[in-house]
Design an enzyme around this catalytic site. Structure first.
Site, PDB file in Angstrom:
ATOM      1  N   GLU A  52      -9.215   4.182  -1.953  1.00  0.00           N
ATOM      2  CA  GLU A  52      -8.124   3.770  -2.643  1.00  0.00           C
ATOM      3  C   GLU A  52      -8.590   3.223  -4.146  1.00  0.00           C
ATOM      4  O   GLU A  52      -9.618   2.662  -4.220  1.00  0.00           O
ATOM      5  CB  GLU A  52      -7.055   2.966  -2.082  1.00  0.00           C
ATOM      6  CG  GLU A  52      -6.691   3.472  -0.584  1.00  0.00           C
ATOM      7  CD  GLU A  52      -5.518   2.864  -0.070  1.00  0.00           C
ATOM      8  OE1 GLU A  52      -4.775   2.156  -0.712  1.00  0.00           O
ATOM      9  OE2 GLU A  52      -5.374   2.942   1.108  1.00  0.00           O
TER      10      GLU A  52
ATOM     11  N   GLN B 241      -3.454   1.280  15.411  1.00  0.00           N
ATOM     12  CA  GLN B 241      -2.128   1.766  14.390  1.00  0.00           C
ATOM     13  C   GLN B 241      -1.499   2.822  15.160  1.00  0.00           C
ATOM     14  O   GLN B 241      -0.167   2.572  15.054  1.00  0.00           O
ATOM     15  CB  GLN B 241      -2.962   2.356  13.106  1.00  0.00           C
ATOM     16  CG  GLN B 241      -1.934   2.888  12.008  1.00  0.00           C
ATOM     17  CD  GLN B 241      -2.584   3.629  10.931  1.00  0.00           C
ATOM     18  OE1 GLN B 241      -3.746   3.830  10.998  1.00  0.00           O
ATOM     19  NE2 GLN B 241      -1.931   4.302  10.172  1.00  0.00           N
TER      20      GLN B 241
ATOM     21  N   ASP C 122      -9.124   0.280   2.284  1.00  0.00           N
ATOM     22  CA  ASP C 122      -8.090  -0.333   3.107  1.00  0.00           C
ATOM     23  C   ASP C 122      -8.811   0.173   4.599  1.00  0.00           C
ATOM     24  O   ASP C 122      -8.156   1.142   5.352  1.00  0.00           O
ATOM     25  CB  ASP C 122      -6.967   0.584   2.996  1.00  0.00           C
ATOM     26  CG  ASP C 122      -5.424   0.155   4.040  1.00  0.00           C
ATOM     27  OD1 ASP C 122      -5.532  -0.852   4.451  1.00  0.00           O
ATOM     28  OD2 ASP C 122      -4.748   1.323   4.013  1.00  0.00           O
TER      29      ASP C 122
ATOM     30  N   HIS D 200      -3.788  13.808   1.750  1.00  0.00           N
ATOM     31  CA  HIS D 200      -3.855  12.771   2.953  1.00  0.00           C
ATOM     32  C   HIS D 200      -2.645  12.717   3.639  1.00  0.00           C
ATOM     33  O   HIS D 200      -2.795  12.732   4.974  1.00  0.00           O
ATOM     34  CB  HIS D 200      -4.088  11.568   1.966  1.00  0.00           C
ATOM     35  CG  HIS D 200      -4.176  10.250   3.095  1.00  0.00           C
ATOM     36  ND1 HIS D 200      -4.987   9.923   4.037  1.00  0.00           N
ATOM     37  CD2 HIS D 200      -3.157   9.010   3.146  1.00  0.00           C
ATOM     38  CE1 HIS D 200      -4.823   8.879   4.635  1.00  0.00           C
ATOM     39  NE2 HIS D 200      -3.592   8.484   4.538  1.00  0.00           N
TER      40      HIS D 200
ATOM     41  N   THR E  28      -8.733  -6.002   3.997  1.00  0.00           N
ATOM     42  CA  THR E  28      -8.730  -5.017   2.833  1.00  0.00           C
ATOM     43  C   THR E  28      -9.760  -5.539   1.885  1.00  0.00           C
ATOM     44  O   THR E  28      -9.803  -6.550   1.391  1.00  0.00           O
ATOM     45  CB  THR E  28      -7.155  -5.151   2.242  1.00  0.00           C
ATOM     46  OG1 THR E  28      -6.295  -4.812   3.457  1.00  0.00           O
ATOM     47  CG2 THR E  28      -7.218  -3.927   1.049  1.00  0.00           C
TER      48      THR E  28
ATOM     49  N   GLU F 265      -9.753  11.941   8.467  1.00  0.00           N
ATOM     50  CA  GLU F 265      -9.680  13.044   7.845  1.00  0.00           C
ATOM     51  C   GLU F 265     -11.049  13.967   7.857  1.00  0.00           C
ATOM     52  O   GLU F 265     -11.116  15.176   8.267  1.00  0.00           O
ATOM     53  CB  GLU F 265      -9.132  13.237   6.520  1.00  0.00           C
ATOM     54  CG  GLU F 265      -7.673  12.565   6.413  1.00  0.00           C
ATOM     55  CD  GLU F 265      -7.170  12.130   4.833  1.00  0.00           C
ATOM     56  OE1 GLU F 265      -6.721  13.124   4.367  1.00  0.00           O
ATOM     57  OE2 GLU F 265      -7.473  10.735   4.731  1.00  0.00           O
TER      58      GLU F 265
ATOM     59  N   ARG G 260      -7.799   3.004  13.723  1.00  0.00           N
ATOM     60  CA  ARG G 260      -6.710   4.405  14.046  1.00  0.00           C
ATOM     61  C   ARG G 260      -6.051   4.003  15.540  1.00  0.00           C
ATOM     62  O   ARG G 260      -5.045   4.458  15.533  1.00  0.00           O
ATOM     63  CB  ARG G 260      -7.394   5.438  13.904  1.00  0.00           C
ATOM     64  CG  ARG G 260      -8.065   5.838  12.729  1.00  0.00           C
ATOM     65  CD  ARG G 260      -6.892   5.686  11.485  1.00  0.00           C
ATOM     66  NE  ARG G 260      -7.526   5.866  10.093  1.00  0.00           N
ATOM     67  CZ  ARG G 260      -6.670   5.806   8.989  1.00  0.00           C
ATOM     68  NH1 ARG G 260      -5.885   5.256   9.057  1.00  0.00           N
ATOM     69  NH2 ARG G 260      -7.389   5.900   7.986  1.00  0.00           N
TER      70      ARG G 260
ATOM     71  N   LYS H 130      -4.215  -2.660  10.285  1.00  0.00           N
ATOM     72  CA  LYS H 130      -4.623  -2.666   9.029  1.00  0.00           C
ATOM     73  C   LYS H 130      -4.748  -3.941   8.437  1.00  0.00           C
ATOM     74  O   LYS H 130      -5.486  -4.503   7.466  1.00  0.00           O
ATOM     75  CB  LYS H 130      -3.498  -2.257   8.029  1.00  0.00           C
ATOM     76  CG  LYS H 130      -2.954  -0.603   8.462  1.00  0.00           C
ATOM     77  CD  LYS H 130      -3.658   0.283   7.498  1.00  0.00           C
ATOM     78  CE  LYS H 130      -3.187   1.538   7.421  1.00  0.00           C
ATOM     79  NZ  LYS H 130      -4.254   2.453   6.674  1.00  0.00           N
TER      80      LYS H 130
ATOM     81  N   ASP I 247       0.890  -1.292   0.005  1.00  0.00           N
ATOM     82  CA  ASP I 247       0.047   0.067  -0.029  1.00  0.00           C
ATOM     83  C   ASP I 247       0.929   1.023   0.091  1.00  0.00           C
ATOM     84  O   ASP I 247       1.802   1.258   0.720  1.00  0.00           O
ATOM     85  CB  ASP I 247      -0.871   0.092   1.254  1.00  0.00           C
ATOM     86  CG  ASP I 247      -2.173   0.948   0.896  1.00  0.00           C
ATOM     87  OD1 ASP I 247      -2.556   1.183  -0.119  1.00  0.00           O
ATOM     88  OD2 ASP I 247      -2.836   1.294   2.153  1.00  0.00           O
TER      89      ASP I 247
ATOM     90  N   GLU J 177     -10.408   3.632   4.106  1.00  0.00           N
ATOM     91  CA  GLU J 177      -9.439   4.348   3.279  1.00  0.00           C
ATOM     92  C   GLU J 177      -9.847   4.094   1.916  1.00  0.00           C
ATOM     93  O   GLU J 177      -9.870   2.866   1.602  1.00  0.00           O
ATOM     94  CB  GLU J 177      -8.162   4.107   3.564  1.00  0.00           C
ATOM     95  CG  GLU J 177      -7.682   4.391   5.000  1.00  0.00           C
ATOM     96  CD  GLU J 177      -5.918   4.618   5.032  1.00  0.00           C
ATOM     97  OE1 GLU J 177      -5.356   4.010   4.256  1.00  0.00           O
ATOM     98  OE2 GLU J 177      -5.541   5.291   5.916  1.00  0.00           O
TER      99      GLU J 177
END
Lengths: 423, 423
Positions: free
Chosen positions: A213, A252, A245, A145, A269, A370, A249, A265, A138, A211
């Site tokens: 992507e 992580q 993804d 971002h 996925t 975000e 948080r 993570k 990834d 996420e």
């Protein structure tokens, strides 16, 4: 399989299949997936047109067995397997030939009677993980971002790490937990520790995120010790999936220094069931937004096109973001060149993600981290509820489209998943 | 294959194979690998005894075809494949049964005539990568190693990251570039930037290094969303390899913030051709050196044995280090429990490394980074030359042994590689 006529894809193409001209999965798209039916439970390669799935291997086998093919790759055999990997192994010339042939049999009325029995209604088939994922990497290619994450996770440092504009930062993820769209996502459990906590606590993640992507599917394996240049990358970039993804948080944030994200993570996925060929996205190629300050090193220069893909993220039916992939700083060709510059080989079925696609405006951010600024500014859904991060039962769906030829739109597959409670 | 007698492995075992009693690959070891011969180039599973390789599938097939097996796993089929993955998929009961049976046919004189034709001289066979690596994870489980690296790479911070004693830090590596012992290692090329450099420069790594590790081979796949506890880990820990996690320190130092090591590691990881079963290492089990301050969370508690394995690292024939695995802070069972606590599934053929094995003394450090303190204090070889990091043409060989039953020693396979110039 017949040798395609040279004009099959060069002019206006009209398919004999009943597909509205503005359909996102029209004749210019033709994405690949793996499907099974109730009458034949063997997963095998399918090609989507409209709301139908063509059993590609079955049709190719008829052509082959009738002696209509004198030479060339054995697409019939490659397509009668349970993943796209065998097809990916055939390489760029076979991918091009296959696409020409599929276009011909779906546009030339003469094939209608032979092909029609092998078209299945999409609603009646089961879709499977389209590739056997070899290595999954990834990247982190959106400047907005990376800046946002830097501000949230490392408020005392510069928003962008010093290396960010010199190389496409990436890391390896867990191949074995890449799942197909629709697979339930079990809320992960693990350690977390807020800066104010005296010690880590253990339990289900309370900051479960998404996420948005794109994922790039790779074929044409290389030897250890060799490289793929930016200009040669297109020979190995087979197609594109929509990729979510999923990220915990809190897990992580506690684990990722110094060796990077791991359990935050690796629990899941999600990728779309359909892989749209890069060849369907030629009209979506755009210049990169700019890499002049600093100028990138020569090995990252070349035909490093961007892709004008429009993503849409919905949470329980409310659209919460519309990220624009055209704004990505790094291109997939550069990512592949970087990934292999140290001599790392690639395998058929390698997958790499773009990293979260985020733009400068709030409604173009590709993660809840975000969008809600780490939960401090929640999003409001149509039912009036608010979300900082995901709750059990929430469903996230990501879709995407890109401009196609002749004013058409190319739909990418959908990546959707529903959160279930931690075990 | 016959049902093993219950006493086959319970008392002093003497093999009818001509093996000196102090041989590192005696009857108590019986590691698995994948080999081929000039007369049969199909890679298949072999078992090493002394300096011979038993074609295990061939012998098992004779037993099966003769109807000597009424039930049980089909070892013959599993062993007549090109990797250990099919055998790994059979799970712990089959691994135990297989080991009992191998011990019986190699100790009971009655099998000599039937088995002998299937023993090949080691020097005449080719050894292959023993597993098809599914996901590869590398941990960071030596406190001395982590402290040393912290002091070298992050001199302004505490030597150990705050999370280090709470969880076994790990990250995913590149499965596709795991190679078998003996494979040449091409010096990687990439970006590097010393703090004093105004911009990154591009070229072959000038700080190419080794990391002496053990690698754990995993079998008995699990479902997504489930966990493996510390106490159940032994059911999934099949065996151990010696592992050299080649590292380009200059590439790594510039790239690894914030998402971890990537190209500094992904160019090659060497593992031994022989996988020693955990069952051969029961005499090597030792308590962990201590996890009382802080006490680890409950999910990391349980039967978390250490392994008293003695490694030896030689560079061009000069022994430069003798790392002691018994000093590792985290155990393989804890690593597997941590890896899956978030619901990540495991697959047959998963591989995880211990991280560099380093002790408190200089001559027990498992990397040149530590041995030479980032090149500032070179090691001197027997030919009088010195090394800060590796030069082209250098050969690094890692070996290991552990105490076995009845005063024996259990040899682990060897991980060796020679550096060739960057392309």
């Amino acid at each position: 399989m017949t040798t395609p006529s040279t004009t099959a894809t060069s002019t206006t193409s009209t398919t004999w299949v009943d597909v509205p001209p503005d359909h996102l999965f029209g004749i210019h798209n033709l994405p690949y997936g793996v499907f099974s039916t109730t009458s034949d439970r063997s997963p095998r390669v399918g090609v989507r047109i409209g709301d139908l799935v063509l059993d590609a291997g079955a049709v190719a086998a008829i052509g082959r067995d009738a002696g209509l093919v004198a030479e060339g790759p054995d697409l019939a055999s490659a397509w009668r397997t349970r993943s796209l990997n065998a097809f990916l192994a055939l390489g760029r010339p076979a991918w091009t030939l296959a696409r020409q042939w599929l276009t011909e049999i779906l546009t030339d009325e003469g094939y209608r009677d032979g092909v029609s029995p092998h078209l299945h209604a999409l609603e009646g088939v089961q879709l499977h993980l389209p590739i056997e994922v070899a290595d999954y990497v990834d990247f982190y290619a959106s400047e907005d971002h990376a800046s946002n994450v830097g501000k949230i996770f490392r408020p005392d440092n510069a928003a962008l790490p010093p290396n960010w504009k010199h190389l496409p930062i990436g890391y390896h993820g867990r191949s074995g937990t890449v799942v197909v769209s629709g697979t339930e996502v079990v809320r992960p459990t693990g350690q977390r520790k807020a800066p104010s906590d005296p010690a880590p606590v253990f339990g289900p993640s309370i900051r479960l995120d998404i996420e948005a992507e794109l994922g790039y599917v790779v074929g044409g394996a290389t030897e250890l010790g060799s490289r793929v240049s930016v200009d040669d990358a297109a020979d190995h970039l087979f197609g594109v999936v929509v990729l979510d993804d999923w990220s915990a948080r809190d897990i992580q944030a506690w684990e990722y220094v110094p060796l990077g994200p791991f359990l935050g993570k690796s629990f899941a996925t999600t990728i779309s069931a359909w892989v749209t060929p890069l060849d369907a996205l030629t009209s979506a190629r755009v210049p990169l937004p700019g890499q002049s300050d600093p100028r990138v090193l020569p090995y990252l220069q070349g035909d490093a096109f961007g892709l004008d893909v429009h993503l849409e993220v919905s949470l329980n039916g409310t659209v919460v973001s519309r990220p624009e992939h055209a704004g990505m700083y790094w291109s997939p060709a550069q990512m592949l060149a970087h990934l292999t510059v140290n001599g790392a080989s690639i395998r058929d079925g390698d997958l790499f993600g773009s990293g979260t696609v985020s733009g400068p405006d709030r409604d173009t951010r590709g993660s809840l981290l975000e969008l809600t600024w780490n939960g401090t500014d929640p999003v409001t859904l149509e039912d009036g509820s608010t979300r900082g991060f995901l709750e059990d039962g929430d469903t996230v769906t990501m879709t995407a489209w890109a401009p196609g030829p002749e004013g058409s739109r190319i739909g990418l597959g959908e990546a959707t998943g529903t959160i279930t409670a931690a075990h």
